[in-house]
Motif scaffolding. Structure first.
Motif, PDB file in Angstrom:
ATOM      1  N   MET A   1     -90.120   2.608  -0.905  1.00  0.00           N
ATOM      2  CA  MET A   1     -90.445   3.089  -2.245  1.00  0.00           C
ATOM      3  C   MET A   1     -89.443   4.179  -2.658  1.00  0.00           C
ATOM      4  SD  MET A   1     -94.616   3.200  -1.783  1.00  0.00           S
ATOM      5  CE  MET A   1     -95.042   3.650  -3.458  1.00  0.00           C
ATOM      6  N   PRO A   2     -88.151   3.854  -2.671  1.00  0.00           N
ATOM      7  CA  PRO A   2     -87.154   4.877  -2.971  1.00  0.00           C
ATOM      8  C   PRO A   2     -87.286   5.456  -4.378  1.00  0.00           C
ATOM      9  CG  PRO A   2     -86.133   2.719  -3.015  1.00  0.00           C
ATOM     10  CD  PRO A   2     -87.533   2.535  -2.461  1.00  0.00           C
ATOM     11  N   GLU A   3     -87.841   4.677  -5.303  1.00  0.00           N
ATOM     12  CA  GLU A   3     -88.028   5.183  -6.658  1.00  0.00           C
ATOM     13  C   GLU A   3     -88.961   6.390  -6.677  1.00  0.00           C
ATOM     14  OE1 GLU A   3     -87.353   0.717  -6.815  1.00  0.00           O
ATOM     15  OE2 GLU A   3     -88.531   2.102  -5.612  1.00  0.00           O
TER      16      GLU A   3
ATOM     17  N   THR B   1    -111.691  14.126  -8.138  1.00  0.00           N
ATOM     18  CA  THR B   1    -111.125  12.805  -8.386  1.00  0.00           C
ATOM     19  C   THR B   1    -109.621  12.877  -8.195  1.00  0.00           C
ATOM     20  OG1 THR B   1    -110.864  13.181 -10.774  1.00  0.00           O
ATOM     21  CG2 THR B   1    -112.919  12.127 -10.036  1.00  0.00           C
ATOM     22  N   LEU B   2    -109.017  11.711  -8.027  1.00  0.00           N
ATOM     23  CA  LEU B   2    -107.564  11.616  -7.943  1.00  0.00           C
ATOM     24  C   LEU B   2    -107.157  10.174  -8.151  1.00  0.00           C
ATOM     25  CD1 LEU B   2    -106.904  10.256  -4.927  1.00  0.00           C
ATOM     26  CD2 LEU B   2    -107.429  12.562  -4.184  1.00  0.00           C
ATOM     27  N   THR B   3    -105.882   9.970  -8.413  1.00  0.00           N
ATOM     28  CA  THR B   3    -105.294   8.635  -8.420  1.00  0.00           C
ATOM     29  C   THR B   3    -104.193   8.635  -7.376  1.00  0.00           C
ATOM     30  OG1 THR B   3    -103.692   9.174 -10.143  1.00  0.00           O
ATOM     31  CG2 THR B   3    -105.801   8.269 -10.868  1.00  0.00           C
ATOM     32  N   THR B   4    -104.000   7.489  -6.733  1.00  0.00           N
ATOM     33  CA  THR B   4    -103.049   7.453  -5.624  1.00  0.00           C
ATOM     34  C   THR B   4    -102.630   6.021  -5.329  1.00  0.00           C
ATOM     35  OG1 THR B   4    -102.659   8.381  -3.419  1.00  0.00           O
ATOM     36  CG2 THR B   4    -104.785   7.308  -3.776  1.00  0.00           C
ATOM     37  N   PHE B   5    -101.649   5.900  -4.476  1.00  0.00           N
ATOM     38  CA  PHE B   5    -101.210   4.579  -4.033  1.00  0.00           C
ATOM     39  C   PHE B   5    -102.221   4.015  -3.034  1.00  0.00           C
ATOM     40  CE2 PHE B   5     -97.132   6.546  -5.269  1.00  0.00           C
ATOM     41  CZ  PHE B   5     -96.776   5.644  -6.257  1.00  0.00           C
ATOM     42  N   ALA B   6    -102.635   2.784  -3.277  1.00  0.00           N
ATOM     43  CA  ALA B   6    -103.690   2.161  -2.482  1.00  0.00           C
ATOM     44  C   ALA B   6    -103.273   1.874  -1.044  1.00  0.00           C
ATOM     45  CB  ALA B   6    -104.146   0.858  -3.151  1.00  0.00           C
ATOM     46  N   GLU B   7    -101.995   1.533  -0.825  1.00  0.00           N
ATOM     47  CA  GLU B   7    -101.586   1.029   0.484  1.00  0.00           C
ATOM     48  C   GLU B   7    -100.677   1.961   1.268  1.00  0.00           C
ATOM     49  OE1 GLU B   7     -99.966  -2.767  -0.629  1.00  0.00           O
ATOM     50  OE2 GLU B   7    -101.921  -3.509  -1.256  1.00  0.00           O
ATOM     51  N   VAL B   8    -100.385   3.129   0.731  1.00  0.00           N
ATOM     52  CA  VAL B   8     -99.546   4.093   1.449  1.00  0.00           C
ATOM     53  C   VAL B   8    -100.445   4.852   2.427  1.00  0.00           C
ATOM     54  CG1 VAL B   8     -98.117   6.156   1.201  1.00  0.00           C
ATOM     55  CG2 VAL B   8     -97.900   4.279  -0.454  1.00  0.00           C
ATOM     56  N   PRO B   9    -100.124   4.846   3.719  1.00  0.00           N
ATOM     57  CA  PRO B   9    -101.025   5.422   4.724  1.00  0.00           C
ATOM     58  C   PRO B   9    -101.465   6.861   4.451  1.00  0.00           C
ATOM     59  CG  PRO B   9     -99.255   4.230   5.793  1.00  0.00           C
ATOM     60  CD  PRO B   9     -98.928   4.266   4.325  1.00  0.00           C
TER      61      PRO B   9
ATOM     62  N   ASP C   1     -97.458   1.444 -11.531  1.00  0.00           N
ATOM     63  CA  ASP C   1     -98.227   0.261 -11.155  1.00  0.00           C
ATOM     64  C   ASP C   1     -97.376  -0.824 -10.503  1.00  0.00           C
ATOM     65  OD1 ASP C   1    -100.464   1.505 -12.026  1.00  0.00           O
ATOM     66  OD2 ASP C   1    -100.982   0.047 -13.572  1.00  0.00           O
ATOM     67  N   ARG C   2     -96.124  -0.522 -10.288  1.00  0.00           N
ATOM     68  CA  ARG C   2     -95.283  -1.455  -9.522  1.00  0.00           C
ATOM     69  C   ARG C   2     -95.861  -1.625  -8.114  1.00  0.00           C
ATOM     70  NH1 ARG C   2     -88.909  -0.535  -8.127  1.00  0.00           N
ATOM     71  NH2 ARG C   2     -88.763  -2.263  -6.684  1.00  0.00           N
ATOM     72  N   TRP C   3     -96.581  -0.597  -7.662  1.00  0.00           N
ATOM     73  CA  TRP C   3     -97.279  -0.608  -6.382  1.00  0.00           C
ATOM     74  C   TRP C   3     -98.771  -0.431  -6.675  1.00  0.00           C
ATOM     75  CZ3 TRP C   3     -93.265   2.675  -7.675  1.00  0.00           C
ATOM     76  CH2 TRP C   3     -92.018   2.336  -7.142  1.00  0.00           C
ATOM     77  N   PRO C   4     -99.657  -1.041  -5.877  1.00  0.00           N
ATOM     78  CA  PRO C   4    -101.102  -0.922  -6.147  1.00  0.00           C
ATOM     79  C   PRO C   4    -101.563   0.538  -6.167  1.00  0.00           C
ATOM     80  CG  PRO C   4    -100.672  -2.609  -4.496  1.00  0.00           C
ATOM     81  CD  PRO C   4     -99.371  -1.903  -4.731  1.00  0.00           C
ATOM     82  N   ARG C   5    -102.341   0.874  -7.208  1.00  0.00           N
ATOM     83  CA  ARG C   5    -102.885   2.216  -7.379  1.00  0.00           C
ATOM     84  C   ARG C   5    -104.405   2.150  -7.455  1.00  0.00           C
ATOM     85  NH1 ARG C   5     -99.891   6.704  -7.360  1.00  0.00           N
ATOM     86  NH2 ARG C   5    -101.088   7.725  -8.991  1.00  0.00           N
ATOM     87  N   VAL C   6    -105.047   3.246  -7.091  1.00  0.00           N
ATOM     88  CA  VAL C   6    -106.513   3.338  -7.173  1.00  0.00           C
ATOM     89  C   VAL C   6    -106.899   4.718  -7.677  1.00  0.00           C
ATOM     90  CG1 VAL C   6    -107.026   1.659  -5.354  1.00  0.00           C
ATOM     91  CG2 VAL C   6    -106.731   4.061  -4.748  1.00  0.00           C
ATOM     92  N   CYS C   7    -108.091   4.763  -8.287  1.00  0.00           N
ATOM     93  CA  CYS C   7    -108.749   6.032  -8.599  1.00  0.00           C
ATOM     94  C   CYS C   7    -109.770   6.252  -7.479  1.00  0.00           C
ATOM     95  CB  CYS C   7    -109.478   5.968  -9.932  1.00  0.00           C
ATOM     96  SG  CYS C   7    -108.393   5.885 -11.365  1.00  0.00           S
TER      97      CYS C   7
END
Length: 168
Positions: A30-32, A113-121, A157-163
């Motif tokens: 995820m260099p971006e 609450t927060l929003t974050t990347f779903a699959e980043v450990p 949203d190029r990568w899965p995100r979740v709230c």
């Protein structure tokens, strides 16, 4: 680590912490995100002025991590948490989360609450270990929907995100 309010002269340090923490994204393709510029100092200053910016400071009182937040939809929304890699995996991020939970509780707010990347450990899976649960779209407040809309427009949203939400 001691958790305390950010000082005005430390705002550029927060940018350096975020840049350093962002490098981990480069290692997972995820260099971006790694290359994304931190929030500008004047934006961070706004959080500080509102009493919504905290640092974890080391024994020499130097910031090694920070958290900024705002009230969104009746909950304390964590806008950003960054831990310098040299201080990672020592409970620093969890300490910041617990501190802001105490602040929220004292202010009568029922949740974080927060929003974050779903699959980043160190994102959603980490926050689940810290007591957050994933929200489905039907349960999002209008404020969280607006945050997600801005994130999507920015290209996150190029990568899965979740709230996520943590009841207090």
């Amino acid at each position: 680590m001691r958790i305390r309010a950010v000082r005005d002269e430390e705002l550029p340090v927060l940018c350096a912490i975020e840049r350093a923490a962002g490098e981990w994204f480069r290692d997972i393709g995820m260099p971006e995100i790694a290359d994304d510029e931190p929030l500008p100092v004047h934006v961070l200053a706004g959080y500080r002025r509102k009493g919504r910016a905290w640092v974890a400071a080391d024994d020499a009182d130097r910031p090694v991590a920070y958290l900024i937040a705002e009230v969104v939809g009746g909950a304390m929304h964590i806008e950003q948490v960054s831990v310098h890699p040299a201080a990672a995996r020592r409970g620093v991020g969890r300490s910041l989360l617990d501190h802001v939970a105490d602040v929220a509780t004292a202010g009568g707010l029922p949740a974080l609450t927060l929003t974050t990347f779903a699959e980043v450990p160190w994102n959603a899976p980490y926050y689940e270990r810290c007591g957050f649960r994933r929200l489905n779209d039907a349960t999002l407040t209008p404020g969280l929907r607006e945050i997600r809309r801005r994130e999507a427009a920015y290209g996150l949203d190029r990568w899965p995100r979740v709230c996520m939400r943590r009841e207090l």
